[in-house]
Design a protein around this motif. Structure first.
Motif, PDB file in Angstrom:
ATOM      1  N   THR A   2     -33.744 127.523 -20.151  1.00 28.89           N
ATOM      2  CA  THR A   2     -32.603 127.589 -19.665  1.00 28.89           C
ATOM      3  C   THR A   2     -32.120 126.028 -19.019  1.00 28.89           C
ATOM      4  O   THR A   2     -30.965 125.508 -19.256  1.00 28.89           O
ATOM      5  CB  THR A   2     -32.419 128.538 -18.470  1.00 28.89           C
ATOM      6  OG1 THR A   2     -32.439 129.785 -18.804  1.00 28.89           O
ATOM      7  CG2 THR A   2     -30.917 128.200 -17.747  1.00 28.89           C
ATOM      8  N   THR A   3     -33.285 125.283 -18.581  1.00 30.50           N
ATOM      9  CA  THR A   3     -33.118 123.945 -17.987  1.00 30.50           C
ATOM     10  C   THR A   3     -32.680 123.049 -19.183  1.00 30.50           C
ATOM     11  O   THR A   3     -31.950 122.261 -18.878  1.00 30.50           O
ATOM     12  CB  THR A   3     -34.315 123.668 -17.455  1.00 30.50           C
ATOM     13  OG1 THR A   3     -34.640 124.470 -16.126  1.00 30.50           O
ATOM     14  CG2 THR A   3     -34.361 122.140 -17.009  1.00 30.50           C
ATOM     15  N   ALA A   4     -33.618 123.423 -20.481  1.00 27.20           N
ATOM     16  CA  ALA A   4     -33.138 122.615 -21.705  1.00 27.20           C
ATOM     17  C   ALA A   4     -31.706 122.675 -22.094  1.00 27.20           C
ATOM     18  O   ALA A   4     -31.227 121.641 -22.481  1.00 27.20           O
ATOM     19  CB  ALA A   4     -34.073 122.841 -22.603  1.00 27.20           C
ATOM     20  N   ILE A   5     -31.284 123.536 -22.073  1.00 31.25           N
ATOM     21  CA  ILE A   5     -29.825 124.026 -22.436  1.00 31.25           C
ATOM     22  C   ILE A   5     -28.857 123.445 -21.639  1.00 31.25           C
ATOM     23  O   ILE A   5     -28.018 122.701 -22.010  1.00 31.25           O
ATOM     24  CB  ILE A   5     -29.710 125.581 -22.765  1.00 31.25           C
ATOM     25  CG1 ILE A   5     -30.370 126.031 -23.881  1.00 31.25           C
ATOM     26  CG2 ILE A   5     -27.937 125.734 -22.850  1.00 31.25           C
ATOM     27  CD1 ILE A   5     -30.357 127.407 -24.057  1.00 31.25           C
ATOM     28  N   PHE A   6     -28.825 123.908 -20.199  1.00 30.97           N
ATOM     29  CA  PHE A   6     -28.005 123.217 -19.323  1.00 30.97           C
ATOM     30  C   PHE A   6     -28.132 121.970 -18.807  1.00 30.97           C
ATOM     31  O   PHE A   6     -27.232 121.236 -18.302  1.00 30.97           O
ATOM     32  CB  PHE A   6     -27.913 124.315 -17.869  1.00 30.97           C
ATOM     33  CG  PHE A   6     -27.275 125.568 -18.377  1.00 30.97           C
ATOM     34  CD1 PHE A   6     -26.228 125.797 -18.719  1.00 30.97           C
ATOM     35  CD2 PHE A   6     -28.255 126.690 -18.137  1.00 30.97           C
ATOM     36  CE1 PHE A   6     -25.530 126.994 -18.856  1.00 30.97           C
ATOM     37  CE2 PHE A   6     -27.817 128.127 -18.665  1.00 30.97           C
ATOM     38  CZ  PHE A   6     -26.451 128.130 -18.864  1.00 30.97           C
ATOM     39  N   GLY A   7     -29.285 121.251 -19.032  1.00 34.48           N
ATOM     40  CA  GLY A   7     -29.557 119.850 -18.725  1.00 34.48           C
ATOM     41  C   GLY A   7     -29.461 118.783 -19.821  1.00 34.48           C
ATOM     42  O   GLY A   7     -29.922 117.729 -19.841  1.00 34.48           O
ATOM     43  N   HIS A   8     -28.656 119.667 -20.951  1.00 33.30           N
ATOM     44  CA  HIS A   8     -28.567 118.672 -22.000  1.00 33.30           C
ATOM     45  C   HIS A   8     -27.673 117.498 -21.886  1.00 33.30           C
ATOM     46  O   HIS A   8     -28.028 116.317 -22.312  1.00 33.30           O
ATOM     47  CB  HIS A   8     -28.208 119.623 -23.212  1.00 33.30           C
ATOM     48  CG  HIS A   8     -28.403 118.859 -24.704  1.00 33.30           C
ATOM     49  ND1 HIS A   8     -29.580 118.498 -25.290  1.00 33.30           N
ATOM     50  CD2 HIS A   8     -27.549 118.498 -25.553  1.00 33.30           C
ATOM     51  CE1 HIS A   8     -29.495 118.003 -26.530  1.00 33.30           C
ATOM     52  NE2 HIS A   8     -27.924 118.222 -26.567  1.00 33.30           N
ATOM     53  N   GLY A   9     -26.181 118.022 -21.451  1.00 26.95           N
ATOM     54  CA  GLY A   9     -25.427 116.866 -20.948  1.00 26.95           C
ATOM     55  C   GLY A   9     -24.758 116.072 -22.202  1.00 26.95           C
ATOM     56  O   GLY A   9     -23.931 115.234 -22.028  1.00 26.95           O
ATOM     57  N   ARG A  10     -24.592 116.743 -23.364  1.00 25.23           N
ATOM     58  CA  ARG A  10     -24.113 115.841 -24.536  1.00 25.23           C
ATOM     59  C   ARG A  10     -23.994 116.994 -25.650  1.00 25.23           C
ATOM     60  O   ARG A  10     -24.472 118.063 -25.723  1.00 25.23           O
ATOM     61  CB  ARG A  10     -24.843 114.734 -25.281  1.00 25.23           C
ATOM     62  CG  ARG A  10     -26.382 115.040 -25.664  1.00 25.23           C
ATOM     63  CD  ARG A  10     -26.767 113.520 -26.135  1.00 25.23           C
ATOM     64  NE  ARG A  10     -28.426 113.651 -26.298  1.00 25.23           N
ATOM     65  CZ  ARG A  10     -29.131 114.341 -26.790  1.00 25.23           C
ATOM     66  NH1 ARG A  10     -28.615 115.400 -27.711  1.00 25.23           N
ATOM     67  NH2 ARG A  10     -30.428 114.239 -26.893  1.00 25.23           N
ATOM     68  N   PRO A  11     -23.103 116.783 -26.766  1.00 30.65           N
ATOM     69  CA  PRO A  11     -23.190 117.780 -27.729  1.00 30.65           C
ATOM     70  C   PRO A  11     -24.585 117.945 -28.270  1.00 30.65           C
ATOM     71  O   PRO A  11     -25.181 117.126 -28.772  1.00 30.65           O
ATOM     72  CB  PRO A  11     -22.217 116.984 -28.754  1.00 30.65           C
ATOM     73  CG  PRO A  11     -21.163 116.235 -27.896  1.00 30.65           C
ATOM     74  CD  PRO A  11     -22.248 115.672 -26.898  1.00 30.65           C
TER      75      PRO A  11
END
Length: 180
Positions: A2-11
């Motif tokens: 979840t952190t990896a998905i929501f912390g991504h910050g770009r397309p």
């Protein structure tokens, strides 16, 4: 994850998508965005397995829950796909070898299966699209006509779907559903 998905910050790119690795969630890539759904229910999985078994007549390849690359940046995970022979070691199944895509409609993602994915599969020129209603077992078969799907048949419990293309198979909706 979840952190990896929501912390991504770009397309999201295909490389980002693949870097997630295997997950307990179903993660699909649509034009720079991720579509995340929880793991399927036992009912969904029973329908998927029985549908795949019914379609696996030895004529073509049948796969459950694989990455299908419709075009760069568009990678859904259909419930079942029927394909021409393919390279079993590739990360993605190319839409070019997919002859039929099947989705089992869950209440939580009905609009994705009936609108978004249907549009994307048609744009990728996949000849057949089969939707299975999880609650009733109704089978909605669509055939590609130009750039969109037209309803070819609807099979309700008590009826039989007889396929001659892309495989020769018969499917009874009630055979897909759990007892009760």
């Amino acid at each position: 994850m979840t952190t990896a998905i929501f912390g991504h910050g770009r397309p999201w790119t295909e490389e980002d998508f693949l870097a997630l690795g295997e997950t307990n969630d179903r993660v699909e890539l649509f034009d720079g965005s991720l579509f995340v759904t929880p793991a399927p229910t036992p009912r969904h999985q029973r329908i998927s397995r029985r549908l795949a078994n019914a379609l696996d007549t030895g004529e073509l390849e049948v796969h459950e829950a694989v990455n299908v690359r419709l075009r760069p940046g568009r990678v859904p995970i259909p419930d079942v796909v029927v394909t021409d022979p393919l390279d079993f070691d590739e990360v993605f199944v190319s839409a070019a070898v997919v002859r039929m895509v099947c989705e089992i409609v869950s209440p939580s993602n009905a609009s994705a299966d009936k609108v978004l994915k249907m549009h994307y599969y048609a744009a990728a020129a996949i000849p057949w699209y089969l939707l299975v209603e999880q609650d009733t077992g109704a089978l909605h078969l669509y055939r590609l006509s130009g750039d969109r799907y037209l309803e070819h048949s609807v099979t309700l419990p008590g009826g039989v779907l007889t396929l001659t293309d892309p495989v020769q198979a018969t499917i009874r909706p009630e055979d897909l559903l759990p007892p009760g």
